[in-house]
Design an enzyme around this catalytic site. Structure first.
Site, short mmCIF file in Angstrom:
data_model
loop_
_atom_site.label_atom_id
_atom_site.label_comp_id
_atom_site.label_asym_id
_atom_site.label_seq_id
_atom_site.Cartn_x
_atom_site.Cartn_y
_atom_site.Cartn_z
N ASP A 135 5.04 -5.64 -1.35
CA ASP A 135 3.89 -5.71 -2.27
C ASP A 135 3.48 -7.15 -2.57
O ASP A 135 2.93 -7.44 -3.63
CB ASP A 135 4.19 -4.98 -3.60
CG ASP A 135 4.69 -3.56 -3.37
OD1 ASP A 135 4.02 -2.81 -2.64
OD2 ASP A 135 5.76 -3.21 -3.91
N HIS A 159 -0.44 -1.08 2.64
CA HIS A 159 -1.15 -2.34 2.48
C HIS A 159 -2.58 -2.05 2.09
O HIS A 159 -3.18 -1.06 2.51
CB HIS A 159 -1.08 -3.21 3.74
CG HIS A 159 -1.36 -2.48 5.02
ND1 HIS A 159 -0.36 -1.94 5.79
CD2 HIS A 159 -2.51 -2.20 5.66
CE1 HIS A 159 -0.89 -1.37 6.85
NE2 HIS A 159 -2.20 -1.51 6.80
#
Length: 423
Positions: free
Chosen positions: A12, A40
């Site tokens: 992340d 993503h």
């Protein structure tokens, strides 16, 4: 040129955003590990794309490839292709390639993953996507490969061979073994194989050929360094190797061909699920990072735990990956904090540690030792040049770069393409 890009923390970090930014300069963008347990996000104008399998370079002219070190859920991939095509993004076999050796996640993998996690006394935070069990089958040489999926006769033979052992495994964990031979599921996978057949390729050959022709290749990692199956915070890790070296091994590219290794570093640190996070915050600053940073997992939707920047962990990430430069993301999230802290070392039972202990249980006992820096109130999201960021933000970036010993090449102050600039 061959560039490898990995996350330096627990995932992340903003890898998708940076890959999207860089893709205009690369002919191939390649995924080298993981599965749809990673996500993503790419933001272009008002459009937000949240993907789990297709590499981030899909919006530009790059050809995107899924390498054999990944584990692929064909149903999820088909859904992503459909989603992109509905928004006007063509995903033809000229645009996307999937290595023939890629392992396929089957319904029984997902079932086994869910059953195993539900029986654990101490949860490890699995996404229950079947990732680990697909990798188990790869190591046991008991996998279904992409080349099997696209040939219905071979696929049915493989499933028949494995049915008894998979049924027994599910039954042992208290599940319903009928999922292994469910005729509707089998038909679905046969059709998925037929649909995805045009995408099958030899990724290693494509990459090596491209490099020999002077083209640019970007290998895109999933998750982050400390979720690595070997070097991460065991047992709270993923099932694949997430560090830069695995790109060469998984993609079949010799390490002498690597030109650059780019690490993606969040300006603070987050983690989804269980496992140690020495700088984790439970105060107003932590709430600020969580809320302003919109810290929810792309794949699970789970709330991310937030903490101050952790230098000891990053030092280890630099060693494990061999970063030649880094991209610092989400600097804008730190705005409006009176004080910004950086963990420069740990205290473990009275002993100062400048580098993380190998034992995960010891890492969970480490208490952060902080340097404090002046905060800033300026909104950074509209800044276009590094020279124009607030003085205190500039000092923060310079301090991080000095302590890391690796140049910060890019700075990001928001989710959009135009919100990242070179330092």
């Amino acid at each position: 040129m061959f560039t490898i890009l990995t996350g330096s923390q627990f995932g992340d970090e903003g890898k998708g955003k940076i890959v999207d930014l860089l893709s205009k300069d690369y002919d191939l963008v390649v995924r080298f590990q993981g599965g749809d347990n990673a996500g993503h996000t790419v933001v272009v104008g008002d459009d937000v794309y949240k993907l789990h399998l297709i590499p981030s370079g899909f919006l530009l002219d790059s050809r995107v490839l899924i390498g054999p070190g990944t584990v692929l859920n064909p149903e999820v991939l088909a859904e992503e292709i459909d989603m992109l095509e509905k928004t006007g993004v063509e995903v033809s076999s000229d645009k996307l390639g999937i290595d023939a050796k890629t392992s396929i996640i089957m319904p029984y993998h997902v079932e086994l993953d869910s059953l195993r996690e539900s029986l654990r006394k101490e949860k490890i935070g699995t996404t229950k996507k079947g990732i680990g069990f697909a990798y188990v089958d790869k190591i046991a040489r008991d996998e279904v490969r992409m080349s099997d999926l696209v040939d219905s006769e071979i696929l049915m033979n493989r499933l028949t061979e494995m049915a008894a052992s998979k049924e027994a495994a599910i039954r042992e964990l208290g599940g319903d073994p009928s999922i292994v031979t469910d005729s509707e599921l089998m038909d679905k996978y046969v059709k998925l194989g037929q649909r995805l057949a045009p995408y099958v390729t030899d990724v290693s050959y494509e990459i090596n050929k491209a490099i020999s022709e002077g083209k640019n290749v970007l290998a895109e990692g999933a998750q982050g360094t400390f979720l690595d199956v070997i070097h991460g915070t065991q047992k709270f890790v993923t099932s694949s190797s997430t560090i830069a070296g695995s790109a060469c091994a998984n993609l079949g590219v010799g390490p002498t061909k690597v030109d650059e290794v780019l690490g993606i570093v969040k300006a603070y640190i987050t983690r989804v699920g269980e496992g140690p996070l020495p700088t984790e915050l439970h105060d107003e600053a932590g709430a600020h990072l969580h809320d302003v940073g919109h810290e929810f997992g792309t794949t699970t939707g789970r709330s991310r735990r937030c903490g101050w920047f952790d230098l000891p962990l990053l030092k280890k990430a630099i060693n494990l990956n061999g970063y030649t430069s880094v991209a610092l993301t989400k600097l804008d999230v730190l705005s409006d904090l009176d004080v910004v802290k950086v963990c420069v070392a740990y205290d473990l039972n009275g002993e100062r540690l400048d580098y993380p202990p190998e034992d995960t249980s010891l890492l969970s006992m480490c208490k952060p030792i902080y340097d404090e820096l002046e905060g800033w109130s300026d909104d950074l999201t509209g800044v276009k040049r590094y020279e124009d960021i607030a003085r205190a933000a500039h000092d923060y970036v310079e301090k991080l770069e000095g302590m890391m010993g690796v140049p910060i090449k890019y700075v990001s102050v928001g989710p959009g393409r135009e919100q990242t600039f070179e330092k």
